[in-house]
Design a protein around this motif. Structure first.
Motif, mmCIF file in Angstrom:
data_model
loop_
_atom_site.group_PDB
_atom_site.id
_atom_site.type_symbol
_atom_site.label_atom_id
_atom_site.label_comp_id
_atom_site.label_asym_id
_atom_site.label_seq_id
_atom_site.Cartn_x
_atom_site.Cartn_y
_atom_site.Cartn_z
ATOM 1 N N THR A 44 0.847 -1.316 0.097
ATOM 2 C CA THR A 44 0.084 0.024 -0.325
ATOM 3 C C THR A 44 0.836 1.323 -0.042
ATOM 4 O OG1 THR A 44 -1.676 -1.290 1.220
ATOM 5 C CG2 THR A 44 -1.898 1.164 1.360
ATOM 6 N N ILE A 57 2.142 1.788 -3.285
ATOM 7 C CA ILE A 57 1.161 2.451 -4.234
ATOM 8 C C ILE A 57 1.029 3.887 -3.923
ATOM 9 C CG2 ILE A 57 -1.164 2.392 -4.966
ATOM 10 C CD1 ILE A 57 -1.012 -0.787 -4.493
ATOM 11 N N ILE A 58 0.896 4.079 -2.677
ATOM 12 C CA ILE A 58 0.697 5.689 -2.341
ATOM 13 C C ILE A 58 1.897 6.403 -2.711
ATOM 14 C CG2 ILE A 58 0.865 7.156 -0.307
ATOM 15 C CD1 ILE A 58 -0.657 5.219 1.429
ATOM 16 N N ASP A 59 3.012 5.853 -2.684
ATOM 17 C CA ASP A 59 4.208 6.604 -3.312
ATOM 18 C C ASP A 59 4.031 6.821 -4.634
ATOM 19 O OD1 ASP A 59 6.697 7.657 -2.939
ATOM 20 O OD2 ASP A 59 7.845 5.941 -3.733
ATOM 21 N N LEU A 60 3.586 5.779 -5.552
ATOM 22 C CA LEU A 60 3.608 5.870 -6.943
ATOM 23 C C LEU A 60 2.423 6.909 -7.218
ATOM 24 C CD1 LEU A 60 3.312 2.446 -8.384
ATOM 25 C CD2 LEU A 60 5.471 4.039 -8.497
ATOM 26 N N LYS A 61 1.366 7.039 -6.293
ATOM 27 C CA LYS A 61 0.255 7.870 -6.820
ATOM 28 C C LYS A 61 0.658 9.373 -6.212
ATOM 29 C CE LYS A 61 -3.561 5.566 -7.780
ATOM 30 N NZ LYS A 61 -4.496 5.865 -8.913
ATOM 31 N N PHE A 62 0.965 9.489 -4.741
ATOM 32 C CA PHE A 62 1.272 10.960 -4.187
ATOM 33 C C PHE A 62 2.589 11.268 -4.012
ATOM 34 C CE2 PHE A 62 -2.722 8.877 -2.793
ATOM 35 C CZ PHE A 62 -3.612 9.714 -3.125
ATOM 36 N N GLN A 116 5.349 11.231 -6.061
ATOM 37 C CA GLN A 116 6.289 11.694 -7.286
ATOM 38 C C GLN A 116 6.304 13.192 -7.599
ATOM 39 O OE1 GLN A 116 8.016 8.926 -8.517
ATOM 40 N NE2 GLN A 116 7.025 7.828 -7.047
ATOM 41 N N ALA A 172 5.281 16.885 -4.543
ATOM 42 C CA ALA A 172 4.450 15.553 -3.824
ATOM 43 C C ALA A 172 4.254 16.077 -2.621
ATOM 44 C CB ALA A 172 5.514 14.784 -3.899
#
Ligand code: ATP
Ligand code: MG
Lengths: 228, 414
Positions: free
Chosen positions: B354, B357-362, B364, B368
């Motif tokens: 999770t 995924i959070i890193d990928l979504k928020f 970058q 950020a």
């Protein structure tokens, strides 16, 4: 093998207590085949459970294999049960998620035997009760008579000194009853002491000795005709 | 401990876990959720913290900025509303008087000028600076270097410009280093191009020239516009700020209570507010996390209790067959430890995914919201171990209950 003197047992019921066994004297020698009879509530199961170390008595002495049973802790009781006693219950009491073979092997697990060895021995005993082909079936895939034979195999697998059976045929029809009784007779023939509770005269007649209980006392104790 | 390595022990556990699928599922979900929440919350909090850190990242966080405004109180014969300027003498006084507290002191002079290169031009800020500026506010250079001591000593006509200025003033693909640009009609050699700071930026697009050069070219004499001060480790920055202001007030004959004469910003104080918020966040995270874990432990205990009740008869059978209390307890506890461990590890894995995924979504890009949301593996492992230990301890209760009753009572159970 089993020596009971002036045994008393009461169950507490609220503030009162129910006196169930009122001074039982009973001596069962090695190799005997004894039936206990008596009306419902006369204390048969209570007596058998005390003999089987599943319950404790209040007064009197109980010697199992010459050993006085007194203030036994649970660990010692467990070891004695495992070593000397085999149980057959009216309701079979097989573990539902274990196969027939695993059920039979379970007492050997508590003995500390290796898996391969105990499964082999368990299979031998299943063969003895005629259920080798059913070894990998779960209990709910077996008939009542088959279940009871599995339970008998489980009671025998540790080569106990005494087999205790509380109405082993109580849940069976007459044909399966006969096969179970034949099995118990065979065991006894091999020298094991068998102690069985029953309501059925036909069953009792096939043992060698009948003890009758009434209201917590022994009212008769005699050998049967089958005893040569 | 030998029973742990006994395949029979595990066979027994496998059997009973497979049999009790619902219970197993509920236990696993309970613990998994607790650990999952802890991982995600801690990771998100860390990510926010990193985000804030990055925001202030290029700045020394222990800096104070001081400039002059107009007085608001008449003092020593001066009217109120008097304007005055800082000067190089102030610098010397502060440096000697606060040698213990002050780490770096950078005086600055700034103005706006037209800058041209060939036929391209633009109006930009021009700043006279010392090389130590680079230590207070890190400059990321794309080409060349920042100002150095030599440039100051030789009052060199050199400049460091921003990437945007370079794009505006130079043709694409030309190498700016060594080229000359005209600032206010005077030629300066470009010695460096810096990347604009993505975070707090006081200067904007600014051509940095040596302080000494600025002084000569713009004829500022001893005058300075403002200064940046950073404190040594362990200094009370708020105290230093007020002390320095007091000293400056006396140097410039300003009433000690004058509120308007000097302007100052204490970056440490500003960051402190954010840090306070972050500390609160962390506290909340831990609170929620620990509460969840405790709930998880109770869930395990409760489920074990139900289990033991459900399995009283089975336990009775096992005891009739010769199971000692110890072996019964071992099995119940090992089952609970096993389930907890598996569930905990699954929770860590899902939590990690999770966060990924959070890193990928928020996480970058330069602005950020969360930067690098990660958790400390040891912290999570400690949480897991605590969970297992508590789970075991609470598992002892039903395990004990399973063995104190007489076997016959257990067998009588339906
Ligand atoms: N745990 C108990 N608590 C209280 N009373 C009990 C308990 N177990 C048995 N009793 C009582 O003790 C008496 C004897 O019970 P027991 O089970 O020994 O009878 P039984 O001879 O085996 O009868 P049945 O033929 O119906 O099995 C009964 O009156 C019964 O209600
Ligand atoms: Mg009975």
């Amino acid at each position: 093998m089993i020596k009971i003197e002036k045994l008393h047992k009461s169950y507490p019921i609220g503030k009162d207590s129910l006196h169930v066994l009122k001074g039982i004297d009973l001596h069962i020698k090695e190799g005997e085949f004894v039936a206990i009879m008596g009306s419902s509530g006369s204390g048969k199961s209570t007596l058998l459970n005390i003999v089987g170390l599943l319950d404790e008595h209040d007064e009197g002495d109980y010697y199992l294999n010459g050993q006085l049973i007194k203030n036994l802790n649970e660990k010692k009781a467990a070891i004695l049960r495992n070593k000397f006693l085999g149980f057959v219950f009216q309701s079979f009491n097989l573990i539902s998620y274990k196969t027939a073979l695993e059920n039979v092997a379970l007492p050997l697990y508590y003995k500390g035997m290796k898996r391969k060895e105990r499964l082999q021995i368990a299979l031998d005993y299943l063969e003895k009760v005629g259920l080798k082909d059913w070894a990998n079936h779960l209990p709910n895939e077996l008939s009542g008579g088959q279940k009871q034979r599995v339970a008998i195999a489980r009671a025998l697998v540790t080569k106990p000194k005494v087999v205790l059976a509380d109405e082993p045929t109580g849940a069976l029809d007459s044909t399966t009853t006969d096969s179970v009784i034949d099995l118990l007779k065979d065991i006894n023939e091999e020298g094991m002491t068998v102690f069985v509770i029953t309501h059925e005269e036909e069953v009792a007649a096939q043992t060698k000795r009948i003890v009758r209980l009434k209201d917590g006392v022994i009212i008769s104790d005699e050998l049967t005709k089958s005893k040569k | 401990m030998r029973f742990l390595f006994d395949s029979d022990t595990w066979q027994e556990i496998y059997g009973s876990i497979r049999k009790n699928k619902v219970r197993t599922g509920i236990t696993i979900i309970g613990v998994l959720w607790g650990i999952f929440l802890l991982v995600v919350l801690l990771g998100a909090a860390r990510g926010m913290e990193n985000g804030f850190k990055k925001l202030f990242g290029d700045f020394a966080t222990n800096s104070v900025f001081v400039w002059t405004q107009a007085t608001d109180t008449p003092f020593k014969g001066f009217q109120k509303g008097r304007r005055f300027t800082l000067n190089t003498n102030d610098i010397e006084v502060l440096k000697s008087q606060y040698s213990k507290e002050i780490k770096l002191l950078a005086p600055r002079n700034q103005t706006n000028n037209l800058i041209t290169h060939n036929f391209k031009s633009g109006s930009f800020k021009v700043s006279g600076d010392y090389p130590i500026l680079d230590q207070i506010q890190k400059k990321k250079l794309i080409y060349g270097r920042f100002l150095n001591e030599n440039d100051i000593l030789s009052t060199a006509k050199v400049t460091v410009i921003s990437e945007d200025m370079y794009k505006q003033l130079f043709n694409k693909g030309t190498m700016p280093i060594g080229e000359y640009i005209k600032i206010n009609a005077i030629n300066y050699k470009v010695i460096g191009v810096y990347e604009p700071s993505s975070t707090i930026n006081f200067d904007g697009d600014c051509a940095y020239i040596p302080f000494s050069t600025f002084k000569k070219v713009y004829n500022t004499a001893n005058k300075i516009d403002w200064m940046m001060i950073t404190a040594n480790e362990g200094t009370d920055i708020a105290q230093m700020e007020s002390d320095i202001l007091l000293t400056l007030k006396s140097l410039h004959k300003v009433h000690p209570e004058d509120k308007r004469a000097f302007g100052s910003v204490n970056l440490g104080k500003e960051i402190g507010k954010v840090t306070g918020f972050l500390t609160g966040m962390q506290f909340l995270t831990w609170f929620v996390g620990i509460a969840t874990l405790i709930a998880g432990v109770f869930a395990i205990g409760n489920i074990l209790l139900i289990t033991v009740k459900e399995r009283t008869k089975e336990i009775g059978i096992r005891r009739a067959l010769g199971a000692t209390p110890k072996s019964i307890k071992q099995q119940i506890i090992l089952e609970s430890v096993f389930l907890t461990t598996i569930a905990g590890m699954l929770g860590i894995v899902f939590g990690g995914l999770t966060l990924f995924i959070i890193d990928l979504k928020f996480g970058q890009g330069v602005d950020a919201a969360l930067v690098n949301p990660t958790v400390n593996i040891p912290i999570i492992l400690i949480a897991l171990v605590v969970l297992i230990i508590l789970g075991t301890l609470i598992g002892l209760i039903p395990a004990h209950m399973a063995t104190v009753i007489k076997p016959i009572e257990a067998l009588r159970e339906e």
